[in-house]
Scaffold this active site. Structure first.
Site, PDB file in Angstrom:
ATOM      1  CB  SER A 134      -0.950  -0.052   1.207  1.00 43.70           C
ATOM      2  OG  SER A 134      -1.983   0.875   1.063  1.00 43.70           O
ATOM      3  CG  ASP A 136      -6.967  -4.163  -2.903  1.00 45.80           C
ATOM      4  OD1 ASP A 136      -7.615  -3.095  -2.976  1.00 45.80           O
ATOM      5  OD2 ASP A 136      -5.736  -4.216  -2.741  1.00 45.80           O
ATOM      6  CG  HIS A 144      -5.663  -2.348   0.411  1.00 44.98           C
ATOM      7  ND1 HIS A 144      -4.998  -2.426  -0.803  1.00 44.98           N
ATOM      8  CD2 HIS A 144      -5.063  -1.340   1.098  1.00 44.98           C
ATOM      9  CE1 HIS A 144      -4.055  -1.503  -0.846  1.00 44.98           C
ATOM     10  NE2 HIS A 144      -4.073  -0.836   0.299  1.00 44.98           N
TER      11      HIS A 144
END
Length: 210
Positions: A111, A162, A188
């Site tokens: 991320s 995701d 995610h």
């Protein structure tokens, strides 16, 4: 199987203090190589400790080091070297690797941490042993020629629930030496949704780099 040694501390990087946690093979066993774990915006090095990733890596013979990125976790006082969503100069992560004396590491980058890891991955003469992106941000900010130059082995990981994982994959698939692990039913932070699948896939990838 030898035990695992764990410690925590702080390093100085470009004039700022960053917190880290580390797990090593116990009993004086030499580590095979280093794995540097970064994290997303809602997480920290504690995520990797609680999930057991640091322990699992050390148990398998690797030196596992997780840092708290600037402004987050226990590195809250440190100022981020770029606004969120902007690429951080590769010199930042190079300084982290140097301060921790990691040698050429494998970098795990979920991320938010893509803004740190992608410039380091694509820097000329990059010393990365391997790269494990987990739906990182900023994949659209790297051009095709820079992706094509990367020599490191790559394991692209994301959850099939995701949308960001699929979006980042469309860019990351330009990396020449990659394989893909898609986790069914995972979102995610797919490593939290499917920790066993995450650890199995990661350790299998690392084994192939030895």
């Amino acid at each position: 199987m030898a035990g695992v040694e764990q410690r925590e501390g702080a390093i100085q990087v470009q004039g700022q203090s960053l917190f880290f946690r580390e797990a090593l093979p116990g009993g004086g066993q030499a580590a095979r190589f280093s794995v540097l774990l970064l994290h997303g915006i809602r997480f920290s090095s504690e995520t990797w400790q609680n999930l057991g990733t640091l322990h699992r890596l050390a148990q398998a013979g690797y030196r596992a080091v997780a840092i708290d990125l600037p402004g987050l976790g226990r590195s809250k006082e440190a100022k981020a070297p770029a606004p969120i969503g902007e690429l951080v100069p590769s010199s930042f992560l190079a300084a982290v690797v140097d301060a921790l004396d990691l040698g050429p590491p494998v970098v795990i980058s979920p991320s938010l941490s893509g803004m740190y890891s992608l410039p380091f991955l694509t820097a000329p003469g990059s010393q990365l042993r391997g790269y494990v992106p987990v739906a990182p941000i900023c994949t659209d900010k790297i051009n095709a020629a820079d992706y094509a130059r990367v020599k490191a082995s790559v394991l692209i990981v994301y959850g099939d629930q995701d949308p960001m994982g699929q979006t980042s994959f469309e860019h990351l698939k330009q990396l020449p030496n990659h394989r893909v692990l898609v986790m069914e039913g995972a979102g995610h932070p797919c490593y939290l949704d499917k920790p066993e699948e995450w650890h199995t896939g990661l350790l299998d990838f690392l084994q192939g780099l030895a």
